[in-house]
Design a protein around this motif. Structure first.
Motif, PDB file in Angstrom:
ATOM      1  N   PRO A  33       0.846  -1.195   0.000  1.00  0.00           N
ATOM      2  CA  PRO A  33       0.000   0.000   0.000  1.00  0.00           C
ATOM      3  C   PRO A  33       0.884   1.249   0.000  1.00  0.00           C
ATOM      4  CG  PRO A  33      -0.568  -1.483   1.814  1.00  0.00           C
ATOM      5  CD  PRO A  33       0.740  -1.961   1.253  1.00  0.00           C
ATOM      6  N   GLY A  59       0.632   5.657   0.331  1.00  0.00           N
ATOM      7  CA  GLY A  59      -0.083   6.917   0.429  1.00  0.00           C
ATOM      8  C   GLY A  59       0.743   7.959  -0.304  1.00  0.00           C
ATOM      9  N   GLY A  60       1.454   8.823   0.480  1.00  0.00           N
ATOM     10  CA  GLY A  60       2.270   9.848  -0.176  1.00  0.00           C
ATOM     11  C   GLY A  60       3.685   9.381  -0.447  1.00  0.00           C
ATOM     12  N   GLY A  61       4.012   8.200   0.055  1.00  0.00           N
ATOM     13  CA  GLY A  61       5.348   7.658  -0.194  1.00  0.00           C
ATOM     14  C   GLY A  61       6.450   8.347   0.594  1.00  0.00           C
ATOM     15  N   THR A  62       6.097   9.107   1.629  1.00  0.00           N
ATOM     16  CA  THR A  62       7.144   9.804   2.384  1.00  0.00           C
ATOM     17  C   THR A  62       7.813   8.893   3.408  1.00  0.00           C
ATOM     18  OG1 THR A  62       5.663  10.509   4.145  1.00  0.00           O
ATOM     19  CG2 THR A  62       5.838  11.976   2.246  1.00  0.00           C
ATOM     20  N   ALA A  63       7.231   7.713   3.610  1.00  0.00           N
ATOM     21  CA  ALA A  63       7.812   6.810   4.613  1.00  0.00           C
ATOM     22  C   ALA A  63       7.962   5.404   4.066  1.00  0.00           C
ATOM     23  CB  ALA A  63       6.928   6.796   5.853  1.00  0.00           C
ATOM     24  N   VAL A  64       8.088   5.269   2.733  1.00  0.00           N
ATOM     25  CA  VAL A  64       8.223   3.904   2.199  1.00  0.00           C
ATOM     26  C   VAL A  64       9.547   3.292   2.634  1.00  0.00           C
ATOM     27  CG1 VAL A  64       6.656   3.814   0.238  1.00  0.00           C
ATOM     28  CG2 VAL A  64       8.860   4.925  -0.028  1.00  0.00           C
ATOM     29  N   THR A  77      -0.195  11.128   3.778  1.00  0.00           N
ATOM     30  CA  THR A  77      -1.646  10.914   3.797  1.00  0.00           C
ATOM     31  C   THR A  77      -2.100  10.449   5.170  1.00  0.00           C
ATOM     32  OG1 THR A  77      -1.432   8.583   3.183  1.00  0.00           O
ATOM     33  CG2 THR A  77      -1.617  10.194   1.367  1.00  0.00           C
ATOM     34  N   GLY A 116      -1.424   6.787   5.586  1.00  0.00           N
ATOM     35  CA  GLY A 116      -0.015   6.487   5.789  1.00  0.00           C
ATOM     36  C   GLY A 116       0.436   6.862   7.190  1.00  0.00           C
ATOM     37  N   ALA A 151       1.804   4.096   9.737  1.00  0.00           N
ATOM     38  CA  ALA A 151       3.177   4.171  10.252  1.00  0.00           C
ATOM     39  C   ALA A 151       3.194   4.541  11.731  1.00  0.00           C
ATOM     40  CB  ALA A 151       3.985   5.190   9.455  1.00  0.00           C
ATOM     41  N   THR A 186       4.079   7.044  13.418  1.00  0.00           N
ATOM     42  CA  THR A 186       5.325   7.631  13.941  1.00  0.00           C
ATOM     43  C   THR A 186       4.969   9.035  14.390  1.00  0.00           C
ATOM     44  OG1 THR A 186       6.429   6.431  12.205  1.00  0.00           O
ATOM     45  CG2 THR A 186       7.704   8.120  13.328  1.00  0.00           C
ATOM     46  N   GLY A 227       0.485  -1.393   7.157  1.00  0.00           N
ATOM     47  CA  GLY A 227      -0.103  -1.963   5.945  1.00  0.00           C
ATOM     48  C   GLY A 227       0.080  -3.466   5.845  1.00  0.00           C
ATOM     49  N   ILE A 229      -6.182   0.570   4.922  1.00  0.00           N
ATOM     50  CA  ILE A 229      -7.072   1.541   5.563  1.00  0.00           C
ATOM     51  C   ILE A 229      -7.678   2.404   4.458  1.00  0.00           C
ATOM     52  CG2 ILE A 229      -7.154   3.486   7.180  1.00  0.00           C
ATOM     53  CD1 ILE A 229      -4.543   2.202   8.451  1.00  0.00           C
ATOM     54  N   ASN A 262       2.546  -6.218   2.307  1.00  0.00           N
ATOM     55  CA  ASN A 262       3.865  -5.787   2.805  1.00  0.00           C
ATOM     56  C   ASN A 262       4.618  -6.932   3.502  1.00  0.00           C
ATOM     57  OD1 ASN A 262       4.179  -3.187   1.924  1.00  0.00           O
ATOM     58  ND2 ASN A 262       3.381  -2.223   3.780  1.00  0.00           N
TER      59      ASN A 262
END
Ligand SMILES: Cc1cc2nc3c(=O)[nH]c(=O)nc-3n(C[C@H](O)[C@H](O)[C@H](O)COP(=O)(O)OP(=O)(O)OC[C@H]3O[C@@H](n4cnc5c(N)ncnc54)[C@H](O)[C@@H]3O)c2cc1C
Length: 437
Positions: A66, A68-73, A137, A140, A144, A146, A198, A203, A429
């Motif tokens: 999954p 979202g914005g990909g800032t924490a992939v 997002t 996300g 995460a 965090t 994920g 979600i 994941n």
């Protein structure tokens, strides 16, 4: 996977439509997860399409990441497989905003910045501070879990989420929690999905508690030019704050290098104390905290308006400033932050860190080449303080073979059973979570 890529892509396209399934090389590479390039990227338009996509992947045995914005992939172990990246960007609507009861329900792909813009028009906000709120997002952030600097004042993601809708690996659409605080009996399934990265379901919708926008918000930056926190008055000031009735909304101790990175201005260790609320209360905090800073031998300046916002946006973005390098997150009891920060200088002679003293979270920047050794050393630093260390981001070649979540949690066997119950085919994941779950 039990079918060929083109069969999978055909099935996804017939369920979602041509525009929602992308397979050009450049896009696939841009959606790689720790170097693993997917076979397809899909963007379902609603929860029913998310369910259809998951069912197609289930029948094909295709692993889903999954996004979202990909800032924490970068967060998590290197996944075992990534066949399909499922983006939530088309699930971005505000479902409901009950401003009288300070709650709002939004689709998981909505960015935090978009939500804040809407809420600000009604004098409210969702007090979360992830890096890049313009891309992060809600889904996300919840997956995460965090937390940022203001956790000490407003609570963390887990405290603010009161309801959600998810799609499970079998395609079932389920609901947990509700639109008002604690209106359901039974196990709190929301809490299970918060921070599940994920790995248990996707979600699709989240309901959160909001808070009124503060009348005033500012920061007191205190420093004495000392190059180590232990040497500077930083923790003398923080001890005085903790011993007082004052309620700052965030306290960050910035190492000299981190101070430069977030442009906190001036040499040495800096202590940034954010204060939010009614004007009278804020004035009192400024008066008392600058007094405490002076008593600790520190000079203090006040940042307000854009300067205040710029500083905390940069502090929130500090973790992302380490792209290509590595980042360790230590979580210790707030009372142990000073000891943990002091121990850093024994692991790294000029440590780069941001310590959220009120929340007990310390972000430490590390050169990628030394990441594995430093992570091991910081794991024992955290352990000595009844805390925990996570390798929050690092190049895949550094992470391979390491469990970035550190020592396995005591309840691992139950966690294994939960993962097995929710995702028997290990499609969501796979391998990213603790102990490669
Ligand atoms: C090094 C680092 C530091 C961070 N620091 C902070 C911080 O200080 N404060 C803070 O609040 N956050 C922090 N975060 C977390 C993060 O930035 C955001 O909270 C959030 O995860 C970003 O949202 P996103 O949409 O970009 O997520 P993504 O990067 O797209 O996804 C993050 C994870 O969640 C999963 N995911 C995404 N969407 C969904 C969904 N709808 N359903 C199920 N799973 C999903 C993804 O598979 C991925 O594993 C940090 C993350 C990292 C890696």
């Amino acid at each position: 996977m039990s079918v060929a890529s083109d069969q999978l892509i055909d099935r996804l396209t017939s369920e979602l439509g041509t525009d929602s399934v992308i397979t050009d090389r450049a896009t696939l590479e841009a959606h790689a997860v720790d170097g693993l390039v997917p076979r397809a990227v899909c963007s379902p338009g609603d929860a029913a399409q998310v369910a259809a996509a998951i069912r197609v992947c289930g029948e094909a045995g295709a692993a889903i990441a999954p996004r979202g914005g990909g800032t924490a992939v970068a967060l998590g172990n290197v996944p075992h497989r990534v066949d399909v990246v499922l983006r939530t960007d088309r699930l971005a609507a505000l479902v409901e905003h009950d401003d009288a009861n300070l709650t709002a329900t939004m689709e998981a792909g909505m960015t935090l910045a978009h939500l804040q813009t809407h809420l600000a028009q009604r004098g409210q906000l969702l007090p979360l501070d992830p890096p890049r709120p313009d891309r992060a997002t809600i889904g996300g952030i919840v997956a995460a879990s965090t937390n940022g600097a203001r956790r000490m004042f407003y609570g963390g993601v887990r405290d603010l989420v009161i309801g959600m809708k998810m799609v499970l690996p079998g395609g079932e659409q389920v609901k947990a929690g509700g639109k008002v605080v604690k209106n359901v009996a039974g196990y709190d399934m929301c809490k299970l999905f918060v921070g599940s990265l994920g790995t248990l379901g996707i979600i699709t919708e989240v309901t959160c508690k909001m808070t009124p926008l503060p009348e005033r918000a500012l920061t007191i930056i205190a420093r004495d030019g000392g190059s180590t926190a232990e040497g500077s008055g930083a923790f003398r000031l923080i001890d005085a704050l903790f011993a007082s009735t004052l309620q700052p909304s965030a306290i960050a101790v910035l190492s000299p290098r981190a101070g430069e990175l977030v442009r906190a201005g001036g040499p040495g260790v800096a202590t940034a104390v954010a204060v939010e609320g009614f004007t009278e209360a804020v004035d009192r905090h400024v008066r008392d905290i600058t007094g405490m800073a002076a008593a600790a031998g520190l000079s203090a300046e006040v940042l307000e308006g854009p300067a205040h916002e710029r500083l905390w946006a940069a502090v929130a973005d500090f973790p992302r400033s380490r792209e290509g390098e590595a980042l360790v997150r230590l979580t210790v009891p707030p009372g142990a932050v000073a000891t943990a920060v002091d121990a850093l200088s024994r692991v790294d002679d000029s440590p780069v860190y941001v310590a959220h003293a009120g929340a007990g979270t310390i972000w430490i920047g590390v050169e990628a080449a030394r990441a594995a050794t430093v992570f091991a050393a910081l794991t024992s630093v955290a352990g000595a303080q009844h805390g925990h260390a996570v390798l929050a981001s690092a190049p895949p070649e550094v992470k391979r073979g390491l469990d970035v979540w550190g020592s396995p949690p005591p309840a691992l066997s139950i966690m294994r059973e939960i993962k097995q119950r929710f995702d028997p085919q290990q499609l969501l994941n796979p391998g990213r979570f603790v102990a490669f779950l």
